[in-house]
Write a protein that holds these residues in place. Structure first.
Motif, PDB file in Angstrom:
ATOM      1  N   ILE A 259      46.722  37.689 -10.103  1.00  0.00           N
ATOM      2  CA  ILE A 259      47.670  36.656 -10.517  1.00  0.00           C
ATOM      3  C   ILE A 259      49.119  37.088 -10.345  1.00  0.00           C
ATOM      4  O   ILE A 259      50.016  36.254 -10.188  1.00  0.00           O
ATOM      5  N   ASP A 260      49.362  38.393 -10.333  1.00  0.00           N
ATOM      6  CA  ASP A 260      50.747  38.858 -10.168  1.00  0.00           C
ATOM      7  C   ASP A 260      51.300  38.520  -8.782  1.00  0.00           C
ATOM      8  O   ASP A 260      52.514  38.615  -8.555  1.00  0.00           O
ATOM      9  N   TRP A 289      49.772  39.106 -16.621  1.00  0.00           N
ATOM     10  CA  TRP A 289      50.623  37.907 -16.647  1.00  0.00           C
ATOM     11  C   TRP A 289      51.904  38.175 -17.431  1.00  0.00           C
ATOM     12  O   TRP A 289      53.007  37.865 -16.985  1.00  0.00           O
TER      13      TRP A 289
END
Length: 330
Positions: A259-260, A289
């Protein structure tokens, strides 16, 4: 009752409903909506037909269709933008069944005709429409059945070509003048937002990302080739390098562990379905996150999926521009 008998009864009911709709189209109706007005204006039933060239071939439509059914959110947004209240529309994921950005009075009395992926043909036929709007992408496999009910105008797809599709919808509805006003209004509004951000150079220096959490699927980072991407572009906003990795420019699927990759100056995110099953709860509470620059700086904004992803039209775009300006000028 046997399963075969039940199936035959459904088939007979559908055939009767379709036949009724076809009879109405051919012969007109005694309903008030089809009679001439007191001023002698030609009724919708007797109005001259026009031939439109569509992806499915030539389609004859009335000069000004009065009973319109829309089978997806883009078409619904278009008719509302053009000042037409449809008689029927497919259901969305919102509580009311209609996108929440559309004023309630604009859809008051509109009948829901099934889900977008599985429209109810009997319900559509029962409304005696004189025009059905959708896309080949969504319902190309149902075209023969739909056109047996009423003239059906399809665009090739949805999303990215929303501006071109809007003009097709306007042509089908006989609303070209109204369409020109909507386009001009949108262009003026995007220019206002760009100015509010400090002008073109400052707007371009702000890189934004859109992340969508989807139940039953991977997390999506949206690229440039989609509805929202065109709005970002029209405002002149910058897009991070990760968007270049989007498949066909549309989106990039990532796992929670990646997700980064979505980190940038500003992140907007939405969720469709159950937040737990869509991994939103897991990701938004994770150290990965929370350690992202946009998150630490407070430049993360939760938005409604039914508006930012699903609206696909000028009415929706106006609402997005309002929220975009508010988020980026706070």
């Amino acid at each position: 009752m046997t399963a075969m008998t039940a199936s035959r009864r459904v088939s007979i009911a559908l055939a009767s409903a379709v036949a009724g709709a076809l009879a109405l189209t051919a012969c007109g109706s005694d309903s008030d909506g089809d009679k001439k007005s007191e001023g002698g204006k030609e009724s919708a039933a007797t109005a001259p037909e026009r031939t439109l060239k569509t992806v499915m071939g030539d389609v004859k439509v009335k000069a000004e269709p009065q009973r319109v059914v829309t089978l997806d959110t883009a078409e619904l947004d278009s008719v509302i933008t053009l000042g037409v209240k449809p008689v029927g529309a497919t259901r969305t994921d919102s509580k009311t069944g209609f996108p929440s950005h559309i004023p309630a009075d604009k859809v008051d009395g509109v009948k829901i005709v099934g889900e977008m992926t599985t429209p109810n043909l009997e319900a559509i036929a029962a409304l005696k429409p004189d025009l059905i709007l959708t896309s080949k992408l969504r319902h190309g496999d149902k075209y023969e059945e739909l056109k047996a009910i009423a003239p059906t105008v399809m665009t090739e797809s949805t999303g990215l070509p929303w501006k071109e599709n809007f003009l097709v919808h306007a042509d089908a509805l006989g609303k070209k003048t109204e369409a020109q006003k909507a386009v001009a209004g949108y262009q003026a509004r995007t220019a206002e937002v760009t100015t509010a951000l400090g002008g073109k150079d400052k707007a371009a220096a702000i890189e934004v990302n859109m992340v969508r959490f989807v139940e039953g699927a991977d997390i999506r980072i949206y690229g440039k080739e989609n509805y929202l991407g065109t709005i970002f572009k029209d405002v002149g906003l910058g897009r991070p390098a990760v968007t270049a990795k989007a498949v066909d420019g549309f989106m990039l699927n990532v796992s929670p562990e990646k997700i980064d990759m979505a980190d940038t100056d500003v992140i907007f995110h939405s969720t469709i379905g159950d937040p737990d099953k869509a991994k939103a709860t897991q990701v938004l509470g994770s150290p990965l996150w929370k350690n992202m620059d946009a998150v630490k700086k407070g430049n993360v904004h939760v938005v409604k999926d039914e508006l930012w992803i699903q609206a696909i039209g000028y009415t929706g775009a106006g609402n997005i521009l309002d929220e975009l300006e508010a988020a980026l000028t706070k």
